[in-house]
Design a protein around this motif. Structure first.
Motif, PDB file in Angstrom:
ATOM      1  N   MET A 160       0.838  -1.205   0.000  1.00 37.51           N
ATOM      2  CA  MET A 160       0.000   0.000   0.000  1.00 37.51           C
ATOM      3  C   MET A 160       0.867   1.246   0.000  1.00 37.51           C
ATOM      4  O   MET A 160       1.868   1.323   0.694  1.00 37.51           O
ATOM      5  CB  MET A 160      -0.892   0.003   1.251  1.00 37.51           C
ATOM      6  N   ASN A 161       0.491   2.240  -0.770  1.00 37.06           N
ATOM      7  CA  ASN A 161       1.126   3.555  -0.681  1.00 37.06           C
ATOM      8  C   ASN A 161       0.686   4.192   0.626  1.00 37.06           C
ATOM      9  O   ASN A 161      -0.505   4.419   0.843  1.00 37.06           O
ATOM     10  CB  ASN A 161       0.684   4.415  -1.862  1.00 37.06           C
ATOM     11  N   ALA A 162       1.644   4.489   1.494  1.00 37.92           N
ATOM     12  CA  ALA A 162       1.307   4.979   2.828  1.00 37.92           C
ATOM     13  C   ALA A 162       0.704   6.374   2.791  1.00 37.92           C
ATOM     14  O   ALA A 162       0.163   6.836   3.781  1.00 37.92           O
ATOM     15  CB  ALA A 162       2.554   4.973   3.711  1.00 37.92           C
ATOM     16  N   PHE A 163       0.805   7.065   1.670  1.00 30.36           N
ATOM     17  CA  PHE A 163       0.403   8.458   1.640  1.00 30.36           C
ATOM     18  C   PHE A 163      -0.792   8.712   0.727  1.00 30.36           C
ATOM     19  O   PHE A 163      -1.087   9.847   0.387  1.00 30.36           O
ATOM     20  CB  PHE A 163       1.596   9.321   1.217  1.00 30.36           C
ATOM     21  N   ALA A 164      -1.479   7.674   0.316  1.00 34.93           N
ATOM     22  CA  ALA A 164      -2.699   7.826  -0.468  1.00 34.93           C
ATOM     23  C   ALA A 164      -3.607   6.637  -0.201  1.00 34.93           C
ATOM     24  O   ALA A 164      -3.156   5.494  -0.170  1.00 34.93           O
ATOM     25  CB  ALA A 164      -2.364   7.911  -1.958  1.00 34.93           C
ATOM     26  N   PRO A 189     -13.029 -15.953  14.454  1.00 37.74           N
ATOM     27  CA  PRO A 189     -12.308 -14.704  14.728  1.00 37.74           C
ATOM     28  C   PRO A 189     -10.868 -14.978  15.158  1.00 37.74           C
ATOM     29  O   PRO A 189     -10.504 -14.864  16.325  1.00 37.74           O
ATOM     30  CB  PRO A 189     -13.125 -14.088  15.864  1.00 37.74           C
ATOM     31  N   THR A 190     -10.040 -15.369  14.191  1.00 41.74           N
ATOM     32  CA  THR A 190      -8.686 -15.806  14.530  1.00 41.74           C
ATOM     33  C   THR A 190      -7.609 -14.856  14.033  1.00 41.74           C
ATOM     34  O   THR A 190      -6.434 -15.089  14.253  1.00 41.74           O
ATOM     35  CB  THR A 190      -8.416 -17.202  13.944  1.00 41.74           C
ATOM     36  N   ARG A 191      -7.993 -13.800  13.331  1.00 48.26           N
ATOM     37  CA  ARG A 191      -7.005 -12.868  12.792  1.00 48.26           C
ATOM     38  C   ARG A 191      -7.263 -11.472  13.338  1.00 48.26           C
ATOM     39  O   ARG A 191      -8.402 -11.076  13.565  1.00 48.26           O
ATOM     40  CB  ARG A 191      -7.072 -12.830  11.259  1.00 48.26           C
ATOM     41  N   GLN A 192      -6.194 -10.705  13.531  1.00 51.19           N
ATOM     42  CA  GLN A 192      -6.364  -9.334  13.951  1.00 51.19           C
ATOM     43  C   GLN A 192      -6.570  -8.438  12.733  1.00 51.19           C
ATOM     44  O   GLN A 192      -6.187  -8.774  11.619  1.00 51.19           O
ATOM     45  CB  GLN A 192      -5.160  -8.864  14.754  1.00 51.19           C
ATOM     46  N   ALA A 193      -7.195  -7.311  12.959  1.00 51.65           N
ATOM     47  CA  ALA A 193      -7.419  -6.357  11.883  1.00 51.65           C
ATOM     48  C   ALA A 193      -6.100  -5.728  11.465  1.00 51.65           C
ATOM     49  O   ALA A 193      -5.152  -5.640  12.252  1.00 51.65           O
ATOM     50  CB  ALA A 193      -8.384  -5.273  12.347  1.00 51.65           C
ATOM     51  N   ALA A 194      -6.036  -5.303  10.223  1.00 52.86           N
ATOM     52  CA  ALA A 194      -4.870  -4.546   9.773  1.00 52.86           C
ATOM     53  C   ALA A 194      -4.832  -3.217  10.504  1.00 52.86           C
ATOM     54  O   ALA A 194      -5.871  -2.602  10.786  1.00 52.86           O
ATOM     55  CB  ALA A 194      -4.946  -4.318   8.265  1.00 52.86           C
ATOM     56  N   ALA A 195      -3.638  -2.769  10.834  1.00 48.97           N
ATOM     57  CA  ALA A 195      -3.496  -1.500  11.543  1.00 48.97           C
ATOM     58  C   ALA A 195      -4.077  -0.349  10.735  1.00 48.97           C
ATOM     59  O   ALA A 195      -4.686   0.578  11.290  1.00 48.97           O
ATOM     60  CB  ALA A 195      -2.024  -1.240  11.856  1.00 48.97           C
ATOM     61  N   THR A 196      -3.917  -0.385   9.414  1.00 45.61           N
ATOM     62  CA  THR A 196      -4.453   0.673   8.567  1.00 45.61           C
ATOM     63  C   THR A 196      -5.976   0.695   8.623  1.00 45.61           C
ATOM     64  O   THR A 196      -6.586   1.771   8.716  1.00 45.61           O
ATOM     65  CB  THR A 196      -3.985   0.486   7.116  1.00 45.61           C
ATOM     66  N   ALA A 253       0.905   1.561   8.024  1.00 43.91           N
ATOM     67  CA  ALA A 253       1.322   0.807   6.845  1.00 43.91           C
ATOM     68  C   ALA A 253       2.600   0.026   7.111  1.00 43.91           C
ATOM     69  O   ALA A 253       2.761  -1.106   6.653  1.00 43.91           O
ATOM     70  CB  ALA A 253       1.521   1.749   5.663  1.00 43.91           C
ATOM     71  N   ALA A 254       3.521   0.610   7.868  1.00 45.66           N
ATOM     72  CA  ALA A 254       4.758  -0.088   8.214  1.00 45.66           C
ATOM     73  C   ALA A 254       4.458  -1.308   9.086  1.00 45.66           C
ATOM     74  O   ALA A 254       5.056  -2.377   8.909  1.00 45.66           O
ATOM     75  CB  ALA A 254       5.708   0.858   8.933  1.00 45.66           C
ATOM     76  N   TYR A 255       3.509  -1.158  10.029  1.00 42.30           N
ATOM     77  CA  TYR A 255       3.099  -2.290  10.864  1.00 42.30           C
ATOM     78  C   TYR A 255       2.527  -3.406   9.997  1.00 42.30           C
ATOM     79  O   TYR A 255       2.891  -4.580  10.134  1.00 42.30           O
ATOM     80  CB  TYR A 255       2.067  -1.825  11.889  1.00 42.30           C
ATOM     81  N   ASP A 256       1.643  -3.041   9.069  1.00 41.05           N
ATOM     82  CA  ASP A 256       1.003  -4.045   8.213  1.00 41.05           C
ATOM     83  C   ASP A 256       1.997  -4.720   7.272  1.00 41.05           C
ATOM     84  O   ASP A 256       1.802  -5.873   6.871  1.00 41.05           O
ATOM     85  CB  ASP A 256      -0.124  -3.392   7.407  1.00 41.05           C
ATOM     86  N   ALA A 257       3.057  -4.001   6.917  1.00 37.21           N
ATOM     87  CA  ALA A 257       4.067  -4.554   6.024  1.00 37.21           C
ATOM     88  C   ALA A 257       5.052  -5.447   6.757  1.00 37.21           C
ATOM     89  O   ALA A 257       5.929  -6.061   6.127  1.00 37.21           O
ATOM     90  CB  ALA A 257       4.816  -3.429   5.314  1.00 37.21           C
ATOM     91  N   GLY A 258       4.933  -5.527   8.085  1.00 36.94           N
ATOM     92  CA  GLY A 258       5.819  -6.383   8.865  1.00 36.94           C
ATOM     93  C   GLY A 258       7.189  -5.809   9.103  1.00 36.94           C
ATOM     94  O   GLY A 258       8.121  -6.556   9.409  1.00 36.94           O
ATOM     95  N   GLU A 259       7.332  -4.500   8.987  1.00 35.56           N
ATOM     96  CA  GLU A 259       8.628  -3.901   9.247  1.00 35.56           C
ATOM     97  C   GLU A 259       9.017  -4.082  10.707  1.00 35.56           C
ATOM     98  O   GLU A 259       8.169  -4.156  11.602  1.00 35.56           O
ATOM     99  CB  GLU A 259       8.619  -2.415   8.875  1.00 35.56           C
ATOM    100  N   GLN A 260      10.306  -4.146  10.954  1.00 35.71           N
ATOM    101  CA  GLN A 260      10.823  -4.347  12.308  1.00 35.71           C
ATOM    102  C   GLN A 260      11.079  -3.008  12.989  1.00 35.71           C
ATOM    103  O   GLN A 260      11.154  -1.962  12.359  1.00 35.71           O
ATOM    104  CB  GLN A 260      12.119  -5.167  12.257  1.00 35.71           C
TER     105      GLN A 260
END
Length: 381
Positions: free
Chosen positions: A1-5, A63-70, A303-310
């Motif tokens: 995802m583009n974090a800014f749009a 209900p086994t998955r968490q929502a995306a942070a975005t 978006a960084a959280y959803d992308a799995g960044e450390q």
């Protein structure tokens, strides 16, 4: 995802949430008693599928998955522009439920989360104590061994949805003197013997109270995650929700900005619309710029959280810090430009002025966020 749009789908979803909130939730929120859980509001949010967005798969009984942070940020910002009560109700349901979703046994997940998604069960996140706030590792609620379980003794304070919650995710000390390494997490039904509490009367109209544990029994299957690893359970939930606190703040700032743009365009003063005064126009420009900057920080962190960044702690802290401080500034300037009318009980800005202060404290005060940011810079160096 583009974090800014935002994608067209995200934009459409946010618009639909705002419409539901404006048409279906605002009146229910206004009808609720300040400082108490608004169960009709929660039920309406459940019926419109808003709470289910917290738990992907819950409609199919999984209900086994968490929502995306975005998605969480989009939902919270959209609700906040229309009804802070609805936004807060949703956020508290997520905060209280996510330790169960992320770390609970299947039977606990199935017992509680479908009911939360339907608006039938009220959740609470019970971490803070009278002498353990920002320093959560200092908590002292005792979990003493009792057969194949524990008994909880002590007090929790500043707990949202207390004392009315149907269940609490509780963080207690199972190993004395071990700091954060001696804390365990439990799910505790609200009707458990020995559990009591009372409401606290605060400036912001949230349902918040104390919870007293008088030898409350918890069983082995009510442990969330591993024994003595409860601090990680708490942080896992808070790491996800921290950027979305910023989204709540951005929503409040946007509501205050929109109201002020409209008001200053129609208010006649000194021979013309108030907005024609340069100092007013420049203040609006500053309010808008800070709001947009806060929004970009929030969604970049999500978006960084959803992308799995450390190593996301610093980015999440920046988002929460800047957005909440910005909301305080924007709402304050909005009150100033509206004048005395904004101080009348029931005015949108009077309401926002009471609401906006708390997010700079809860889920890590601004000072704590600055410490997190500084530490992340040191690690990067």
């Amino acid at each position: 995802m583009n974090a800014f749009a935002f994608t067209p789908e995200q934009t459409a979803y946010a618009s639909s949430v705002r419409k539901i909130a404006a048409e279906q939730l605002v009146d229910l929120a206004a009808a609720g008693a300040e400082g108490a859980v608004n169960r009709p509001l929660l039920k309406a949010m459940g019926s419109h599928g808003l709470l289910a967005r917290l738990f992907p798969g819950v409609e199919n009984g999984q209900p086994t998955r968490q929502a995306a942070a975005t998605d969480l940020c989009l939902l919270r910002e959209a609700l906040a522009t229309q009804s802070t009560e609805a936004e807060t109700a949703l956020a508290l349901q997520g905060l209280g439920s996510y330790p169960v979703l992320q770390s609970g046994l299947d039977e606990q997940v199935q017992r509680w989360l479908p009911a939360v998604a339907a608006g039938d069960a009220v959740a609470a996140f019970a971490l803070t104590e009278p002498d353990a706030g920002s320093d959560a590792a200092a908590l002292q609620l005792a979990a003493e061994p009792d057969g194949d379980g524990w008994r909880l003794t002590g007090t929790k304070m500043w707990i949202s949805n207390a004392p009315e919650a149907d269940f609490y995710t509780v963080f207690a000390r199972t190993t004395p003197g071990a700091g954060s390494r001696g804390v365990s997490a439990f799910v505790v039904p609200g009707d458990r013997a020995g559990l009591s509490g009372e409401h606290l009367d605060l400036v912001s109209p949230h349902p918040i109270g104390t919870v007293v544990f008088d030898g409350v029994r918890v069983n082995r299957d009510e442990l969330l995650g591993e024994e003595n690893r409860g601090f990680a359970v708490a942080m896992r939930t808070l790491d996800l929700f921290r950027p979305s606190v910023g989204a709540f703040a951005v929503g409040m700032a946007q509501a205050a900005l929109d109201a002020t743009v409209e008001y200053t365009a129609s208010r006649e003063a000194f021979g013309g619309p108030l907005v024609k005064q340069q100092t007013v126009a420049h203040t609006l420009a500053e309010m808008a710029t800070r709001t947009e900057a806060g929004r970009l920080l929030v969604y970049a962190a999500a978006a960084a959280y959803d992308a799995g960044e450390q190593n996301l702690a610093g980015r999440a802290a920046m988002a929460k810090l800047f957005a909440t401080e910005t909301a305080q500034y924007v709402v304050d300037q909005a009150v100033q430009l509206h004048g005395a009318r904004a101080l009348r009980r029931g005015h949108l800005l009077e309401h926002l002025y009471r609401e906006v202060r708390a997010p700079r404290i809860y889920e890590g005060a601004s000072e704590i966020q600055r410490t997190i940011i500084a530490r992340s810079l040191q690690r990067r160096g």
